[in-house]
Design an enzyme around this catalytic site. Structure first.
Site, short mmCIF file in Angstrom:
data_model
loop_
_atom_site.label_atom_id
_atom_site.label_comp_id
_atom_site.label_asym_id
_atom_site.label_seq_id
_atom_site.Cartn_x
_atom_site.Cartn_y
_atom_site.Cartn_z
N ARG A 51 0.85 -1.21 0.00
CA ARG A 51 0.00 0.00 0.00
C ARG A 51 0.88 1.25 0.00
O ARG A 51 0.57 2.25 -0.66
CB ARG A 51 -0.93 0.01 1.23
CG ARG A 51 -1.63 1.33 1.40
CD ARG A 51 -2.78 1.35 2.40
NE ARG A 51 -2.74 0.39 3.47
CZ ARG A 51 -2.02 0.50 4.59
NH1 ARG A 51 -1.25 1.56 4.80
NH2 ARG A 51 -2.05 -0.44 5.51
N TYR A 112 -18.16 16.83 -13.04
CA TYR A 112 -18.61 15.44 -13.12
C TYR A 112 -19.60 15.18 -11.98
O TYR A 112 -19.34 15.58 -10.83
CB TYR A 112 -17.38 14.52 -13.04
CG TYR A 112 -17.75 13.08 -12.80
CD1 TYR A 112 -18.58 12.40 -13.68
CD2 TYR A 112 -17.29 12.40 -11.67
CE1 TYR A 112 -18.93 11.08 -13.43
CE2 TYR A 112 -17.63 11.09 -11.43
CZ TYR A 112 -18.47 10.44 -12.32
OH TYR A 112 -18.82 9.14 -12.08
N ASP A 186 -9.28 19.33 -12.36
CA ASP A 186 -9.58 18.01 -12.92
C ASP A 186 -9.29 18.11 -14.41
O ASP A 186 -10.01 18.77 -15.16
CB ASP A 186 -11.06 17.68 -12.64
CG ASP A 186 -11.46 16.32 -13.20
OD1 ASP A 186 -10.80 15.84 -14.15
OD2 ASP A 186 -12.46 15.75 -12.71
N LYS A 211 -10.16 7.23 -17.99
CA LYS A 211 -10.56 7.86 -19.25
C LYS A 211 -9.37 7.86 -20.23
O LYS A 211 -8.87 6.82 -20.57
CB LYS A 211 -11.12 9.25 -18.95
CG LYS A 211 -12.18 9.26 -17.84
CD LYS A 211 -13.38 8.43 -18.21
CE LYS A 211 -14.46 8.23 -17.19
NZ LYS A 211 -14.26 8.41 -15.80
C1 LIG Z 1 -14.20 14.64 -15.39
C2 LIG Z 1 -14.27 13.45 -14.48
N1 LIG Z 1 -13.66 13.51 -13.29
C3 LIG Z 1 -13.68 12.48 -12.43
C4 LIG Z 1 -14.35 11.31 -12.72
C5 LIG Z 1 -14.37 10.19 -11.74
O1 LIG Z 1 -13.49 9.20 -12.15
P1 LIG Z 1 -13.68 7.62 -11.82
O2 LIG Z 1 -14.91 7.20 -12.56
O3 LIG Z 1 -12.43 7.02 -12.35
O4 LIG Z 1 -13.85 7.48 -10.36
C6 LIG Z 1 -14.99 11.20 -13.97
C7 LIG Z 1 -15.73 9.97 -14.31
O5 LIG Z 1 -16.50 9.94 -15.25
C8 LIG Z 1 -14.96 12.31 -14.87
O6 LIG Z 1 -15.57 12.27 -16.05
#
Ligand SMILES: Cc1ncc(COP(=O)(O)O)c(C=O)c1O
Length: 401
Positions: A51, A112, A186, A211
Site C-alpha cells: 500500500r 462530473y 480536474d 478515461k
Molecule cells: C471529469 C471526471 N472527473 C472524475 C471522474 C471520476 O473518475 P472515476 O470514474 O475514475 O472514479 C470522472 C468519471 O467519469 C470524470 O468524467
C-alpha cells in the site's frame, strides 16, 4: 537526455521510466507482492508494504507526474509529485482530505456528477465541508467570493463535464494564490497532452485515469499530481493513511495506456473537430457544443489554453442538443451502433450517453436545468475509429429521430 527535455509524445513513453534494476526489463513488471523482506527491523530496500510502496504503481505515478510537468519527478528515484488511486473519485476523496474539518471550498458549478455527489452528499455530512458552486468561466466571480469568504481549496474542471465550459486556468491560479487557496484542476477531459495546469500556476491536477490516460476502457483509476513539495509530502502521507491506492495490475494497464496517449489524442482531436462541424450542419441538431467551434463562448481561450504540438487542439468530447425532447434523444441513442451507449469516455472506442439520466443523475434536477443539462442533451466521446464510419453511424441514428 533528461526525459523532461523531450517532446510530450516521447515523455508518454519514457517520462519517469527506468529499466527494472534486477533484470533490465524495459517494461516494469507487475509487482504483486504485498510485503517485502527486511534484513533487520527497519532495514530494507525502500519497500515495506505494497500500500505504501509498489514499484509498478510508482512507474505509472512517475509517468503522469512527468507528463503534467510536476517538476518533482526527476529528483527522486522512487516516487515524485504523482499519486495513483483506485479510481478518479478515490483521488478526489484523498485530495479533499487535505482540508481540515468544516473547511469552506469553491467548486466549479459544472463538474462530473460524482464529484458533485461526493462533495454535497458525503463530505458535507462526514467532514462538515462547505462547498460553494460558482461559474468559474468568469474569474471575477471567484475574486469577489474570496474577497469576502475564505476557501481552503478551489476545484476546477475544464473543459467541464458535460457542458464543456472552458475556464481560464492562469487567472484562476493567480486568484487562488493571492488568497491562499489550494487550486486543483480536474484535467481528465483535456489530458496533459493538451493542457498542463501546473505550468499555468495550479497547485494540483487530478485525473480519472479510467478515461484518456488508460484509454482502453479496461481499467478504473485516478491520479493526483502536484508541483508543490509541501503538498506532495501531505499527499504521500494521505495516500498511505487513507489507503485507496491503485493496485499493481491496474497500474500496469494504466501505464501501458499512457504510452500511446500522444497518438490517441491527435486522432481524438482531429476526428472530433470534423464530427462537430458535420453535426453543426445537421437539421436534427439544435446546438453543438465543442471548444473548437467559433460558436463556443470560450473558443478564443480554448485555442490559447488547449494545444497539441503548439497548435490549438480541443479534445475528443462533443456535447449536442437535439431538436425535440426525451423521445428524440432515446431514438437517437438506441439507433447508433458504433458509438456504444455507455457511461465513461476517453477510450479508443466511441461512446455516447445521456447525462441527465446516466452520468449526472446525481445532480439535482433544478441544478441540471440551470446548467442546461436538458433531456435533449447528449454527450459524445469520439474514439479513434475511422471518422467516416463514425459520421455514418451518427447519420443513421439521427435519421431515426
Ligand atoms: C471529469 C471526471 N472527473 C472524475 C471522474 C471520476 O473518475 P472515476 O470514474 O475514475 O472514479 C470522472 C468519471 O467519469 C470524470 O468524467
Amino acid at each position: 537526455m533528461r526525459p523532461s527535455s523531450l517532446h510530450l509524445e516521447s515523455r508518454c513513453i519514457h517520462g519517469g521510466q527506468h529499466p527494472e534494476p534486477v533484470t533490465g526489463a524495459v517494461m516494469p513488471p507487475i509487482f504483486t507482492s504485498s510485503t517485502f523482506i527486511q534484513e533487520s527491523p527497519g532495514v530494507h530496500k525502500g519497500f515495506e508494504y505494497s500500500r505504501s510502496h509498489n514499484a509498478t504503481r510508482f512507474a505509472f505515478e512517475r509517468c503522469v507526474a512527468n507528463l503534467e510537468s510536476s517538476g518533482l519527478d526527476e529528483a527522486a528515484e522512487r516516487t515524485c509529485g504523482g499519486f495513483a488511486f483506485a479510481s478518479g473519485l478515490a483521488a478526489t476523496s484523498t485530495a479533499l482530505e487535505l482540508l481540515d474539518h468544516a473547511s469552506p471550498l469553491v467548486c466549479m458549478d459544472d463538474v462530473y456528477g460524482g464529484t458533485f455527489r461526493l462533495l454535497s452528499r458525503v463530505r458535507v455530512r462526514s467532514a462538515g465541508l462547505h462547498p460553494t458552486y460558482l461559474d468559474l468561466t468568469d474569474p471575477s466571480l471567484l475574486e469577489k467570493h474570496l474577497a469576502k469568504n475564505k476557501a481552503g481549496m478551489v476545484w476546477v474542471e475544464t473543459p467541464t463535464n458535460p457542458t464543456l465550459k472552458v475556464v481560464d486556468l492562469s487567472s484562476i491560479a493567480a486568484i487562488c494564490r493571492a488568497h491562499g487557496a489550494i487550486s486543483v484542476c480536474d484535467n481528465t477531459f483535456a489530458t496533459p497532452m493538451l493542457q498542463r495546469p501546473l505550468e499555468l500556476g495550479f497547485d494540483m491536477v487530478m485525473h480519472s485515469a479510467t478515461k484518456y490516460i488508460g484509454g482502453h476502457s479496461d481499467v478504473v483509476g485516478g491520479v493526483l499530481v502536484t508541483r508543490r513539495a509541501d503538498l506532495a509530502e501531505k499527499l504521500r502521507f494521505l495516500q498511505n493513511a487513507v489507503g485507496s491506492v491503485m493496485g499493481p495490475f491496474d497500474a500496469y494497464l494504466a501505464l501501458r495506456g499512457a504510452k500511446t496517449l500522444g497518438l490517441r489524442m491527435q486522432r481524438h482531436c482531429t476526428s472530433a473537430m470534423q464530427i462537430a462541424q458535420w453535426l453543426q450542419k445537421h437539421p436534427k441538431v439544435a446546438k453543438v457544443i465543442y471548444p473548437g467551434l467559433a460558436t463556443h463562448p470560450q473558443h478564443a481561450l480554448a485555442a490559447k489554453q488547449m494545444r497539441l504540438n503548439d497548435a490549438p487542439a480541443f479534445g475528443g468530447m462533443i456535447t449536442i442538443l437535439l431538436k425535440g425532447g426525451l423521445d428524440e434523444s432515446r431514438r437517437f441513442l438506441e439507433n447508433v451502433h458504433l458509438f456504444a451507449l455507455a457511461e465513461s469516455l476517453g477510450g479508443v472506442e466511441s461512446l455516447i450517453e445521456h447525462p441527465a439520466i446516466m452520468t449526472h443523475a446525481s445532480v439535482p434536477a433544478e441544478s441540471r436545468a440551470k446548467l442546461g443539462i436538458l433531456d435533449t442533451l447528449v454527450r459524445l466521446s469520439v474514439g479513434i475509429e475511422h471518422v467516416d464510419d463514425l459520421i455514418r453511424d451518427l447519420d443513421h441514428g439521427l435519421s431515426k429521430v
